[in-house]
Design a protein around this motif. Sequence first.
Motif, PDB file in Angstrom:
ATOM      1  N   PRO A   1      26.528  61.178  88.145  1.00 46.42           N
ATOM      2  CA  PRO A   1      26.439  62.153  87.051  1.00 46.42           C
ATOM      3  C   PRO A   1      25.568  61.681  85.896  1.00 46.42           C
ATOM      4  O   PRO A   1      25.064  62.504  85.134  1.00 46.42           O
ATOM      5  CB  PRO A   1      27.905  62.308  86.609  1.00 46.42           C
ATOM      6  N   GLU A   2      25.373  60.354  85.765  1.00 49.12           N
ATOM      7  CA  GLU A   2      24.538  59.885  84.654  1.00 49.12           C
ATOM      8  C   GLU A   2      23.105  60.385  84.783  1.00 49.12           C
ATOM      9  O   GLU A   2      22.424  60.633  83.789  1.00 49.12           O
ATOM     10  CB  GLU A   2      24.567  58.351  84.558  1.00 49.12           C
ATOM     11  N   TYR A   3      22.634  60.564  86.032  1.00 44.74           N
ATOM     12  CA  TYR A   3      21.277  61.075  86.226  1.00 44.74           C
ATOM     13  C   TYR A   3      21.199  62.559  85.895  1.00 44.74           C
ATOM     14  O   TYR A   3      20.190  63.033  85.358  1.00 44.74           O
ATOM     15  CB  TYR A   3      20.811  60.808  87.658  1.00 44.74           C
ATOM     16  N   GLN A   4      22.247  63.312  86.207  1.00 43.01           N
ATOM     17  CA  GLN A   4      22.269  64.721  85.832  1.00 43.01           C
ATOM     18  C   GLN A   4      22.271  64.860  84.313  1.00 43.01           C
ATOM     19  O   GLN A   4      21.604  65.745  83.756  1.00 43.01           O
ATOM     20  CB  GLN A   4      23.490  65.422  86.428  1.00 43.01           C
ATOM     21  N   GLU A   5      23.009  64.000  83.640  1.00 43.00           N
ATOM     22  CA  GLU A   5      23.028  64.044  82.174  1.00 43.00           C
ATOM     23  C   GLU A   5      21.643  63.757  81.598  1.00 43.00           C
ATOM     24  O   GLU A   5      21.213  64.399  80.628  1.00 43.00           O
ATOM     25  CB  GLU A   5      24.044  63.023  81.637  1.00 43.00           C
ATOM     26  N   ILE A   6      20.947  62.771  82.185  1.00 44.81           N
ATOM     27  CA  ILE A   6      19.599  62.437  81.713  1.00 44.81           C
ATOM     28  C   ILE A   6      18.680  63.640  81.885  1.00 44.81           C
ATOM     29  O   ILE A   6      17.937  64.012  80.968  1.00 44.81           O
ATOM     30  CB  ILE A   6      19.049  61.231  82.493  1.00 44.81           C
ATOM     31  N   LEU A   7      18.719  64.271  83.058  1.00 51.77           N
ATOM     32  CA  LEU A   7      17.849  65.416  83.309  1.00 51.77           C
ATOM     33  C   LEU A   7      18.222  66.596  82.422  1.00 51.77           C
ATOM     34  O   LEU A   7      17.339  67.336  81.968  1.00 51.77           O
ATOM     35  CB  LEU A   7      17.909  65.798  84.789  1.00 51.77           C
ATOM     36  N   ASP A   8      19.507  66.784  82.156  1.00 51.98           N
ATOM     37  CA  ASP A   8      19.925  67.839  81.224  1.00 51.98           C
ATOM     38  C   ASP A   8      19.336  67.600  79.836  1.00 51.98           C
ATOM     39  O   ASP A   8      18.850  68.535  79.182  1.00 51.98           O
ATOM     40  CB  ASP A   8      21.452  67.898  81.128  1.00 51.98           C
ATOM     41  N   ASP A   9      19.383  66.359  79.387  1.00 49.14           N
ATOM     42  CA  ASP A   9      18.836  66.028  78.070  1.00 49.14           C
ATOM     43  C   ASP A   9      17.329  66.274  78.029  1.00 49.14           C
ATOM     44  O   ASP A   9      16.803  66.803  77.032  1.00 49.14           O
ATOM     45  CB  ASP A   9      19.130  64.564  77.716  1.00 49.14           C
ATOM     46  N   LEU A  10      16.629  65.879  79.091  1.00 51.73           N
ATOM     47  CA  LEU A  10      15.179  66.060  79.114  1.00 51.73           C
ATOM     48  C   LEU A  10      14.813  67.537  79.229  1.00 51.73           C
ATOM     49  O   LEU A  10      13.817  67.988  78.645  1.00 51.73           O
ATOM     50  CB  LEU A  10      14.574  65.262  80.259  1.00 51.73           C
ATOM     51  N   GLU A  11      15.614  68.292  79.964  1.00 50.38           N
ATOM     52  CA  GLU A  11      15.390  69.729  80.048  1.00 50.38           C
ATOM     53  C   GLU A  11      15.542  70.365  78.672  1.00 50.38           C
ATOM     54  O   GLU A  11      14.769  71.256  78.287  1.00 50.38           O
ATOM     55  CB  GLU A  11      16.372  70.348  81.037  1.00 50.38           C
ATOM     56  N   ASP A  12      16.496  69.873  77.888  1.00 49.59           N
ATOM     57  CA  ASP A  12      16.684  70.378  76.527  1.00 49.59           C
ATOM     58  C   ASP A  12      15.478  70.045  75.649  1.00 49.59           C
ATOM     59  O   ASP A  12      15.062  70.858  74.817  1.00 49.59           O
ATOM     60  CB  ASP A  12      17.963  69.786  75.924  1.00 49.59           C
ATOM     61  N   ARG A  13      14.891  68.870  75.852  1.00 51.21           N
ATOM     62  CA  ARG A  13      13.694  68.532  75.093  1.00 51.21           C
ATOM     63  C   ARG A  13      12.569  69.528  75.378  1.00 51.21           C
ATOM     64  O   ARG A  13      11.849  69.943  74.471  1.00 51.21           O
ATOM     65  CB  ARG A  13      13.213  67.121  75.451  1.00 51.21           C
ATOM     66  N   VAL A  14      12.420  69.874  76.650  1.00 56.56           N
ATOM     67  CA  VAL A  14      11.358  70.802  77.033  1.00 56.56           C
ATOM     68  C   VAL A  14      11.568  72.167  76.380  1.00 56.56           C
ATOM     69  O   VAL A  14      10.604  72.820  75.951  1.00 56.56           O
ATOM     70  CB  VAL A  14      11.299  70.932  78.566  1.00 56.56           C
ATOM     71  N   GLU A  15      12.817  72.597  76.290  1.00 59.56           N
ATOM     72  CA  GLU A  15      13.112  73.909  75.715  1.00 59.56           C
ATOM     73  C   GLU A  15      13.109  73.898  74.192  1.00 59.56           C
ATOM     74  O   GLU A  15      12.884  74.932  73.565  1.00 59.56           O
ATOM     75  CB  GLU A  15      14.468  74.414  76.224  1.00 59.56           C
ATOM     76  N   ASN A  16      13.353  72.735  73.604  1.00 56.14           N
ATOM     77  CA  ASN A  16      13.475  72.647  72.139  1.00 56.14           C
ATOM     78  C   ASN A  16      12.562  71.547  71.624  1.00 56.14           C
ATOM     79  O   ASN A  16      12.964  70.375  71.533  1.00 56.14           O
ATOM     80  CB  ASN A  16      14.927  72.340  71.752  1.00 56.14           C
ATOM     81  N   PRO A  17      11.321  71.878  71.292  1.00 52.56           N
ATOM     82  CA  PRO A  17      10.342  70.854  70.911  1.00 52.56           C
ATOM     83  C   PRO A  17      10.790  69.953  69.772  1.00 52.56           C
ATOM     84  O   PRO A  17      10.384  68.791  69.714  1.00 52.56           O
ATOM     85  CB  PRO A  17       9.117  71.681  70.499  1.00 52.56           C
TER      86      PRO A  17
END
Length: 455
Positions: free
Chosen positions: A371-387
């Motif tokens: 799950p730590e990798y899913q959390e990392i990707l969730d965080d990075l996905e949020d960066r993409v959506e919120n500059p």
Amino acid sequence: MFSKIGQLIFDNEAVAKTSDFTMGLEIEMHRIDDAGDLSQEPYPAAICDEATNPWITTDFLETMSEIVTPPATYALDAMHYLYGINNILRTSLAPGELLWPLSIPPKLPKDTSHIRLAQWGPEKEAYLKEWARRHRFAEGTPCGAHINLSIDQHLIDLVLENFPERFKNELEAKNYLYEILAQGFMRYRWLITYLFGASPIAEKNYFENDFKLEHPVRSIRQSSLGFGTKFAGDYTSVQAYVDRIQQGVKDKILIKDYEFHGSVRFKGNPVLSELPKTGAEYIELRMLDLDPSSSVGIRTDTLRFIRLLASYLIMTPALKPNEVNRVLENADRMNEEVTSEDPRSICKYQNKARALIKSLERYANRIQLGPEYQEILDDLEDRVENPLTMPSARLLNYVKDDSLEEYALRRARHYQRAAQESIIKFEGFEDRQYTAAELKEALFPGNWDPDLRRS
């Protein structure tokens, strides 16, 4: 989703080996005084000699300290080493000295003639002087975080055993795997700049002739305004890589072969011409800005993302040889566009970033990563959506009078106090060199908790 090699690895339940990279870190930071100027102090005497200490050395300038960790099997082991050696450096600094936590250097004097180049011995010092003569001085001063990745031998053996018609020997199989890794990281360098760029502005006198940026950017360091030589490598094969660099030296574009500072470098034999014969032993990734939110310049989650991306690149279809140069030339253009964007704006390649992160999510789910990798990707996905959550954009909250000096000094003082209060103590560099095993035992007596090392 998988290439033929990827399917082989998956069918043989060896996917875990694709992320079991041996990892080493190299982190550069300038020594500064308490006023935020480059330090006038010499290389710290307590850590012996910059030319012989393998773990704490210098790069370009005497003030540009470089921490080099021993190779480690797990990301957290590498971070343990990094924190330990970083602490040694900090506690060895002269009174009042600090480490500048940003990639772009602190304010520079207009006259740089008194700034000492790294003391590497006559041959290397002659090279540095020639480099400084050919280039704008400030181009040699940006610092970054470099990651060295070495592929697990089990994967090389597995590929060689199952594709005898394609690879005649271990050398061919090994070089091929490193080639597709290098091509992949160069292809998606723009995404790493987008997600982790953290050098939005420059301090006084970084630019010459009153040049000013029109607006803050995602990463000066990763742009054409950043580090050093603008010489493109050829990643079609290890042999092509060596040939391109040697031609650059022959054409006097490069002073020496080690002047090539591409964002990815094949490493192994110290004699470049011998590298295709002996094979790449690891790749060096040079596309990360320092992360000032960490005292050591990089975060564990960033290492995990790099490992995930590397695993994905090994398992998925690679570029065809005749496509490599064209695709990577386009990737370079994309990276230059990304570096120069205002970090508060939506990236031109937002949709491509979304698609790649989604592919990584599907891959992580397919191979059942934690799950730590899913959390990392969730965080990075949020960066993409919120500059505004991007590192460069966050740094703009601390800009005062077109400078990040106040913020950088505050962080530097905080990290210095924490190091001085740390329980990690080490005395001995002034007496002799330490091997990796000796350094590990000296820094961390006994075994590290194995439950913490699975990363």
